[in-house]
Write a protein that holds these residues in place. Structure first.
Motif, mmCIF file in Angstrom:
data_model
loop_
_atom_site.group_PDB
_atom_site.id
_atom_site.type_symbol
_atom_site.label_atom_id
_atom_site.label_comp_id
_atom_site.label_asym_id
_atom_site.label_seq_id
_atom_site.Cartn_x
_atom_site.Cartn_y
_atom_site.Cartn_z
ATOM 1 N N MET A 81 24.389 -17.300 11.133
ATOM 2 C CA MET A 81 23.031 -16.746 11.218
ATOM 3 C C MET A 81 22.940 -15.701 12.325
ATOM 4 O O MET A 81 22.258 -14.686 12.171
ATOM 5 C CB MET A 81 22.014 -17.864 11.448
ATOM 6 C CG MET A 81 20.578 -17.380 11.465
ATOM 7 S SD MET A 81 20.055 -16.434 10.008
ATOM 8 C CE MET A 81 19.754 -17.737 8.833
ATOM 9 N N ALA A 82 23.634 -15.933 13.447
ATOM 10 C CA ALA A 82 23.631 -14.944 14.537
ATOM 11 C C ALA A 82 24.245 -13.627 14.068
ATOM 12 O O ALA A 82 23.720 -12.546 14.364
ATOM 13 C CB ALA A 82 24.382 -15.487 15.748
ATOM 14 N N VAL A 83 25.348 -13.708 13.337
ATOM 15 C CA VAL A 83 25.991 -12.490 12.825
ATOM 16 C C VAL A 83 25.063 -11.767 11.854
ATOM 17 O O VAL A 83 24.923 -10.540 11.900
ATOM 18 C CB VAL A 83 27.344 -12.842 12.157
ATOM 19 C CG1 VAL A 83 27.905 -11.657 11.391
ATOM 20 C CG2 VAL A 83 28.336 -13.318 13.206
ATOM 21 N N VAL A 84 24.393 -12.522 10.989
ATOM 22 C CA VAL A 84 23.461 -11.915 10.028
ATOM 23 C C VAL A 84 22.307 -11.229 10.759
ATOM 24 O O VAL A 84 21.940 -10.095 10.438
ATOM 25 C CB VAL A 84 22.936 -12.993 9.048
ATOM 26 C CG1 VAL A 84 21.755 -12.479 8.243
ATOM 27 C CG2 VAL A 84 24.044 -13.445 8.121
ATOM 28 N N LEU A 85 21.740 -11.910 11.756
ATOM 29 C CA LEU A 85 20.625 -11.318 12.501
ATOM 30 C C LEU A 85 21.051 -10.069 13.269
ATOM 31 O O LEU A 85 20.311 -9.085 13.322
ATOM 32 C CB LEU A 85 20.032 -12.349 13.459
ATOM 33 C CG LEU A 85 19.248 -13.489 12.801
ATOM 34 C CD1 LEU A 85 18.832 -14.513 13.844
ATOM 35 C CD2 LEU A 85 18.035 -12.960 12.061
ATOM 36 N N LEU A 86 22.245 -10.103 13.874
ATOM 37 C CA LEU A 86 22.740 -8.916 14.579
ATOM 38 C C LEU A 86 22.978 -7.761 13.618
ATOM 39 O O LEU A 86 22.683 -6.598 13.937
ATOM 40 C CB LEU A 86 24.018 -9.250 15.352
ATOM 41 C CG LEU A 86 23.822 -10.058 16.620
ATOM 42 C CD1 LEU A 86 25.170 -10.498 17.190
ATOM 43 C CD2 LEU A 86 23.052 -9.258 17.662
ATOM 44 N N ALA A 87 23.503 -8.065 12.430
ATOM 45 C CA ALA A 87 23.732 -7.010 11.435
ATOM 46 C C ALA A 87 22.409 -6.399 10.972
ATOM 47 O O ALA A 87 22.285 -5.173 10.846
ATOM 48 C CB ALA A 87 24.503 -7.574 10.242
ATOM 49 N N ILE A 88 21.406 -7.253 10.740
ATOM 50 C CA ILE A 88 20.097 -6.746 10.322
ATOM 51 C C ILE A 88 19.461 -5.917 11.437
ATOM 52 O O ILE A 88 18.908 -4.839 11.192
ATOM 53 C CB ILE A 88 19.178 -7.914 9.906
ATOM 54 C CG1 ILE A 88 19.674 -8.532 8.605
ATOM 55 C CG2 ILE A 88 17.738 -7.454 9.756
ATOM 56 C CD1 ILE A 88 18.979 -9.823 8.221
ATOM 57 N N SER A 89 19.556 -6.404 12.675
ATOM 58 C CA SER A 89 19.000 -5.644 13.808
ATOM 59 C C SER A 89 19.689 -4.300 13.960
ATOM 60 O O SER A 89 19.036 -3.284 14.200
ATOM 61 C CB SER A 89 19.154 -6.441 15.108
ATOM 62 O OG SER A 89 18.482 -7.664 15.023
ATOM 63 N N GLY A 90 21.014 -4.286 13.827
ATOM 64 C CA GLY A 90 21.753 -3.029 13.927
ATOM 65 C C GLY A 90 21.382 -2.051 12.825
ATOM 66 O O GLY A 90 21.229 -0.854 13.069
ATOM 67 N N ALA A 91 21.211 -2.583 11.611
ATOM 68 C CA ALA A 91 20.835 -1.711 10.496
ATOM 69 C C ALA A 91 19.440 -1.130 10.702
ATOM 70 O O ALA A 91 19.209 0.059 10.462
ATOM 71 C CB ALA A 91 20.895 -2.487 9.187
ATOM 72 N N LEU A 92 18.511 -1.968 11.159
ATOM 73 C CA LEU A 92 17.153 -1.465 11.421
ATOM 74 C C LEU A 92 17.156 -0.433 12.544
ATOM 75 O O LEU A 92 16.463 0.579 12.473
ATOM 76 C CB LEU A 92 16.218 -2.628 11.767
ATOM 77 C CG LEU A 92 15.872 -3.568 10.626
ATOM 78 C CD1 LEU A 92 15.042 -4.733 11.140
ATOM 79 C CD2 LEU A 92 15.129 -2.831 9.517
ATOM 80 N N PHE A 93 17.935 -0.693 13.585
ATOM 81 C CA PHE A 93 18.004 0.239 14.708
ATOM 82 C C PHE A 93 18.626 1.566 14.276
ATOM 83 O O PHE A 93 18.219 2.633 14.741
ATOM 84 C CB PHE A 93 18.811 -0.373 15.847
ATOM 85 C CG PHE A 93 18.769 0.418 17.110
ATOM 86 C CD1 PHE A 93 17.627 0.451 17.894
ATOM 87 C CD2 PHE A 93 19.871 1.152 17.526
ATOM 88 C CE1 PHE A 93 17.578 1.189 19.057
ATOM 89 C CE2 PHE A 93 19.840 1.889 18.688
ATOM 90 C CZ PHE A 93 18.688 1.915 19.460
ATOM 91 N N ALA A 94 19.606 1.511 13.361
ATOM 92 C CA ALA A 94 20.256 2.738 12.895
ATOM 93 C C ALA A 94 19.303 3.598 12.066
ATOM 94 O O ALA A 94 19.439 4.824 12.045
ATOM 95 C CB ALA A 94 21.494 2.394 12.077
ATOM 96 N N TYR A 95 18.350 2.963 11.381
ATOM 97 C CA TYR A 95 17.433 3.711 10.520
ATOM 98 C C TYR A 95 16.167 4.169 11.232
ATOM 99 O O TYR A 95 15.356 4.865 10.636
ATOM 100 C CB TYR A 95 17.060 2.886 9.282
ATOM 101 C CG TYR A 95 18.159 2.863 8.258
ATOM 102 C CD1 TYR A 95 18.478 4.008 7.538
ATOM 103 C CD2 TYR A 95 18.890 1.713 8.033
ATOM 104 C CE1 TYR A 95 19.491 4.001 6.604
ATOM 105 C CE2 TYR A 95 19.911 1.689 7.105
ATOM 106 C CZ TYR A 95 20.209 2.827 6.388
ATOM 107 O OH TYR A 95 21.221 2.820 5.477
ATOM 108 N N VAL A 96 15.999 3.778 12.501
ATOM 109 C CA VAL A 96 14.819 4.235 13.244
ATOM 110 C C VAL A 96 15.012 5.708 13.573
ATOM 111 O O VAL A 96 16.039 6.102 14.135
ATOM 112 C CB VAL A 96 14.639 3.405 14.537
ATOM 113 C CG1 VAL A 96 13.565 4.014 15.420
ATOM 114 C CG2 VAL A 96 14.285 1.977 14.200
#
Length: 200
Positions: A81-96
């Motif tokens: 779950m930590a890896v999934v959350l970090l991946a989602i956070s990174g993807a959101l940060f990349a699209y900002v």
């Protein structure tokens, strides 16, 4: 999910345990589905990835001649779950958009400047006379400090939600495993630190 892969990975002592009654298995199945549904709603469906992650880790350990314990399943669920959350956070940060980050920084700077111009309450000035001098200096935090604070904040949030959602996913997998196999999935460990035990 630890369900289908679990039957052959059970230790001999676990195989000798009597199976649970049909009523208990039914209650565990209903409870597992309820927990899985609630966790899926809270995590936008990423619970499925966690169950797959637990099954993959259990399978890798089985190929190494070890059975994942119940606490090992929990650690695998929270780590996934930590890896999934970090991946989602990174993807959101990349699209900002870049402009949005600059606008947020300007907004923070302007609110800090307005707050610095306001005098402190009288009781603060009486208790802490040096506060007025520090407010007058108005030293802005360095960009490195801002980034470090943001990384620490994200880390705390990821750790909290990974533990919460990982535990819910683990609970759902354990209840569904009990419902399908009649026994709790995973080998019994001697302690919480015992994440995998040799298959006898």
């Amino acid at each position: 999910m630890t369900l289908a892969a679990e039957a052959e990975g059970l230790t001999p002592s676990a195989n000798q345990e009597p199976k649970s009654s049909a009523l208990l298995r039914l209650i565990a199945g209903v409870g597992g589905l309820a927990v899985l549904t609630g966790a899926a709603l809270m995590s936008f469906g990423t619970v499925v990835i966690v169950l797959i992650g637990m099954a993959v880790v259990a399978g890798v350990q089985r190929k190494r001649g070890r059975a994942l314990t119940r606490s090992g399943h929990w650690v695998a669920a929270c780590a996934t779950m930590a890896v999934v959350l970090l991946a989602i956070s990174g993807a959101l940060f990349a699209y900002v958009p870049r402009g949005a980050m600059d606008a947020a920084k300007q907004s923070m700077d302007s609110s800090s400047a307005v707050a610095a111009k306001r005098p402190a309450p009288a009781w603060v000035q009486r208790l802490y006379p040096q506060y007025a001098q520090q407010a007058a200096a108005n030293t802005k935090p360095s960009p490195a400090m801002v980034w470090a604070s943001m990384i620490i904040g994200i880390g705390i949030a990821v750790a909290f939600f990974a533990t919460l959602l990982g535990t819910l996913s683990w609970g759902a997998g354990m209840l569904l495993g009990l419902a399908f196999f009649g026994r709790w999935p995973g080998a019994k460990g001697e302690s919480f630190e015992n994440l995998a035990v040799p298959i006898a």
